[in-house]
Enzyme design. Structure first.
Site, PDB file in Angstrom:
ATOM      1  CB  CYS A  83      -0.985  -0.009   1.161  1.00 59.79           C
ATOM      2  SG  CYS A  83      -0.291  -0.568   2.720  1.00 59.79           S
ATOM      3  CG  HIS A 149      -0.103   2.946   5.725  1.00 57.61           C
ATOM      4  ND1 HIS A 149      -0.160   1.664   5.209  1.00 57.61           N
ATOM      5  CD2 HIS A 149       0.774   2.898   6.766  1.00 57.61           C
ATOM      6  CE1 HIS A 149       0.653   0.880   5.898  1.00 57.61           C
ATOM      7  NE2 HIS A 149       1.229   1.609   6.846  1.00 57.61           N
TER       8      HIS A 149
END
Length: 247
Positions: A83, A149
């Site tokens: 990710c 993130h």
């Protein structure tokens, strides 16, 4: 003499017409409407999971409708298998090998592995112009919703890398988490930046969607906008809202 005057007048007329056409062309170019952008990114959702790409098992009528009104791409690759590097690549337009952000943050740590992990970057370098920063120069409203993130955990510059530090006007939900870690996880309470916890039983995806809709209802409609909506689903589908939900 008369012919000479006629020629001069004709030349002046042509010059005036050329100037008028050039001005009209420039005006039309500046009046080209800038598109609004809604960018959806979903962890571990494959391109073949949508009906518009041939899926038979999943029902995705809303996404299929969007696809029928727009453009389908059929030749593309994710910049990374995890990710954080994928997000950084989308935001900077640079491959992970160039951003040096090559793993999910905070990464793997296998002390007994046969190969050591090389040094890598755990944030987007502020020297890089991001997608929202470039669009802001073009008059866009920029907003972020969901999973960020991209923050260097346990580093002194941690607080300098929220979405609002990289070109977004607002940040709803974005922090260092790779998955929801509030008390309710995917359900209320969420404990995410600028996202109200709502009521018991409220589902995270619905809450973020409602926040995005509220944002659209309140922004200046005369200016174009980009919404970067990065969902925490689907890789944690064991906490989905319910069976048979259509998207």
């Amino acid at each position: 003499m008369k012919k000479k005057i006629v020629r001069i007048c004709l030349a002046i007329f042509l010059l005036v017409m050329l100037a008028a056409c050039s001005k009209l062309k420039t005006k039309r170019a500046t009046e080209v409407k800038k598109p609004n952008i809604v960018f959806l990114l979903v962890d571990d959702l494959g391109w073949g999971d949508f009906g518009c790409y041939g899926a038979k098992f999943n029902e995705t009528p809303n996404i299929d409708k969007l696809a029928s009104q727009g453009m389908l791409f059929n030749n593309a690759y994710a910049a990374s298998t995890v990710c954080s590097p994928s997000r950084a690549a989308i935001l900077t337009g640079r491959y992970p090998a160039r951003t040096h952000l090559t793993d999910w943050i905070d990464g793997h740590d296998f002390p007994n592995a046969k190969l050591s992990v090389p040094k890598w970057n755990k944030r987007i370098n502020h020297k890089r112009i991001t997608l929202p920063e470039a669009l802001k120069q073009g008059g866009y409203n920029t907003s972020f919703f969901g999973k960020w993130h991209l923050m260097p955990m346990n580093h002194p510059d941690f607080n300098q890398h929220y979405p609002t530090n990289h070109g977004f006007d607002i940040n709803i939900g974005g922090n260092e988490w790779g998955m929801p870690k509030g008390k309710g996880k995917y359900f209320s309470p969420f404990e995410m930046p600028n996202l109200d916890d709502g009521n018991p039983g409220d589902y995270l995806t619905d809450k973020l969607t409602d926040a995005a809709i509220t944002y659209l209802d309140t922004i200046n409609k005369k200016a174009p906008f980009i919404i970067l909506f990065l969902l925490h689903n689907t890789w944690a589908n064991y906490v989905s809202k319910g069976i048979g939900r259509k998207v």
